[in-house]
Design a protein around this motif. Structure first.
Motif, short mmCIF file in Angstrom:
data_model
loop_
_atom_site.label_atom_id
_atom_site.label_comp_id
_atom_site.label_asym_id
_atom_site.label_seq_id
_atom_site.Cartn_x
_atom_site.Cartn_y
_atom_site.Cartn_z
N PHE A 125 0.83 -1.20 0.00
CA PHE A 125 0.00 0.00 0.00
C PHE A 125 0.87 1.25 0.00
O PHE A 125 0.59 2.21 -0.73
CB PHE A 125 -0.92 -0.01 1.22
CG PHE A 125 -1.76 1.22 1.35
CD1 PHE A 125 -2.73 1.54 0.42
CD2 PHE A 125 -1.57 2.08 2.42
CE1 PHE A 125 -3.50 2.69 0.54
CE2 PHE A 125 -2.34 3.23 2.55
CZ PHE A 125 -3.30 3.53 1.61
N LEU A 126 1.93 1.24 0.80
CA LEU A 126 2.81 2.41 0.85
C LEU A 126 3.50 2.62 -0.50
O LEU A 126 3.70 3.77 -0.92
CB LEU A 126 3.85 2.23 1.96
CG LEU A 126 4.79 3.41 2.20
CD1 LEU A 126 4.01 4.70 2.43
CD2 LEU A 126 5.70 3.13 3.39
N ALA A 127 3.84 1.54 -1.19
CA ALA A 127 4.44 1.67 -2.52
C ALA A 127 3.47 2.34 -3.49
O ALA A 127 3.88 3.15 -4.33
CB ALA A 127 4.86 0.30 -3.05
N VAL A 128 2.17 2.04 -3.36
CA VAL A 128 1.17 2.70 -4.20
C VAL A 128 1.06 4.17 -3.83
O VAL A 128 0.96 5.05 -4.71
CB VAL A 128 -0.20 2.02 -4.06
CG1 VAL A 128 -1.25 2.77 -4.88
CG2 VAL A 128 -0.14 0.59 -4.53
N VAL A 129 1.06 4.45 -2.54
CA VAL A 129 0.96 5.84 -2.08
C VAL A 129 2.14 6.66 -2.61
O VAL A 129 1.96 7.79 -3.06
CB VAL A 129 0.93 5.89 -0.53
CG1 VAL A 129 1.07 7.32 -0.03
CG2 VAL A 129 -0.37 5.29 -0.01
N VAL A 130 3.32 6.10 -2.57
CA VAL A 130 4.51 6.81 -3.03
C VAL A 130 4.50 6.96 -4.55
O VAL A 130 4.73 8.04 -5.08
CB VAL A 130 5.79 6.08 -2.57
CG1 VAL A 130 7.03 6.70 -3.23
CG2 VAL A 130 5.92 6.12 -1.05
N GLY A 131 4.24 5.87 -5.24
CA GLY A 131 4.29 5.92 -6.71
C GLY A 131 3.11 6.63 -7.32
O GLY A 131 3.23 7.31 -8.34
N GLY A 132 1.94 6.47 -6.71
CA GLY A 132 0.72 7.04 -7.28
C GLY A 132 0.04 6.07 -8.22
O GLY A 132 0.53 4.96 -8.46
N THR A 133 -1.08 6.50 -8.76
CA THR A 133 -1.85 5.66 -9.67
C THR A 133 -2.00 6.28 -11.05
O THR A 133 -2.89 5.93 -11.81
CB THR A 133 -3.25 5.38 -9.08
OG1 THR A 133 -3.92 6.63 -8.83
CG2 THR A 133 -3.16 4.61 -7.77
N GLY A 134 -1.10 7.21 -11.36
CA GLY A 134 -1.19 7.89 -12.65
C GLY A 134 -0.65 7.10 -13.82
O GLY A 134 -0.84 7.47 -14.97
#
Length: 291
Positions: A228-237
């Motif tokens: 989840f933190l990797a998604v938060v950092v990378g984003g979903t763009g």
């Protein structure tokens, strides 16, 4: 930071976190919320593989294939038997779905403890060739397989989303389930595909990473938080955004303990989480919508 062996470990960790984040991404894009059961899916893949080999003396590939099938089944069951009915009764709200998948997270962990026990089990490498030495760096088969499979997973996911009708429908459904339903799009089928693909990616991640540090029935929660933190950092763009987030976390996970010792990586992860939640909650890569 000149030790190439450390950089290889950081890349391997980053690929693992990135694959977990990719599983999050697929469900977020297709269903519009984060499925916190991703970590237990990965845990189930790793645990089930080892347990089948130890208990039934299966070969590593049949055991891994069975573990992937079990995990994909759990992911599909999460959508069909839990998330879908909950959202239907609540009018499609995201919060009930988040609560439901949080319950699934702990339910799978309890189930894993009951079936597989609580001791840490050794991971099983799918690759059998000898380690490869390049200069001062020794690449273990499991490390090479993790990196190659992670890159292929992201490349194929990006190609699928951009080049196929089902992939484009995934984005349309994720943008608005209700609008997609009004347009006659197969919302339920697309959401189920998102869960199945996420379960498949998470299972692969768990199986490939387990040889590095083992796996136990409590690994799921920690892996869920890391993904989840990797998604938060990378984003979903972008499809590739979770991989960037995973790589940053991989650097923190490997280099902070090396230079500062102890649990430095835990504090580093916490600091990154606080910074991104406070200053850049949408992550490094944000999806732009043109008017």
């Amino acid at each position: 930071m000149t030790d190439l062996q450390l950089w290889l470990s950081a890349v391997e960790m980053g690929c693992f976190f990135g694959m977990l984040a990719l599983a999050y991404y697929l469900i977020h894009v297709g269903a519009g919320f984060f499925n916190f059961a991703i970590g237990p899916y990965a845990m189930m893949g790793g645990l089930c593989t080892t347990w089948l080999i130890i208990t039934y003396d299966l070969g590593v590939w049949p055991a891994a294939a069975t573990a992937v099938a079990v995990t994909v089944g759990l992911a599909a069951l999460t959508e069909l038997a839990i998330v879908r009915p909950v959202q239907k009764r609540s009018g499609g709200g995201e919060l009930p779905a988040l609560v439901a998948v949080a319950a699934v997270l702990f339910a799978i962990q309890q189930l894993a403890g009951y079936v597989f026990g609580y001791p840490t089990l050794p991971g099983q490498s799918l690759a059998t060739f000898d380690p490869v030495t390049v200069g001062e760096v020794t690449v273990q088969p499991s490390s090479l397989l993790m990196i190659v499979v992670a890159l292929l997973s992201f490349a194929l996911s990006a190609l699928w989303i951009r080049s196929t009708r089902t992939g484009r429908l995934l984005r349309a459904v994720g943008d608005s389930n209700r609008a997609a339903a009004l347009l006659g799009l197969p919302v339920n089928r697309i959401r189920l595909i998102a869960f199945v693909l996420a379960g498949f990616v998470a299972a692969l991640a768990g199986i490939l990473f387990a040889p590095k540090a083992g796996v136990n029935s409590l690994s799921g929660l920690a892996w869920s938080l890391s993904g989840f933190l990797a998604v938060v950092v990378g984003g979903t763009g972008s499809v590739w955004a979770p991989l960037f987030g995973g790589m940053l976390l991989g650097l923190v996970e490997v280099f902070l303990p090396y230079y500062f010792g102890g649990q430095a990586h835990v504090y580093g992860m916490l600091l990154i989480a606080l910074l991104f939640f406070a200053l850049k909650p949408k992550g490094l890569f944000v999806r732009t919508v043109r008017a």
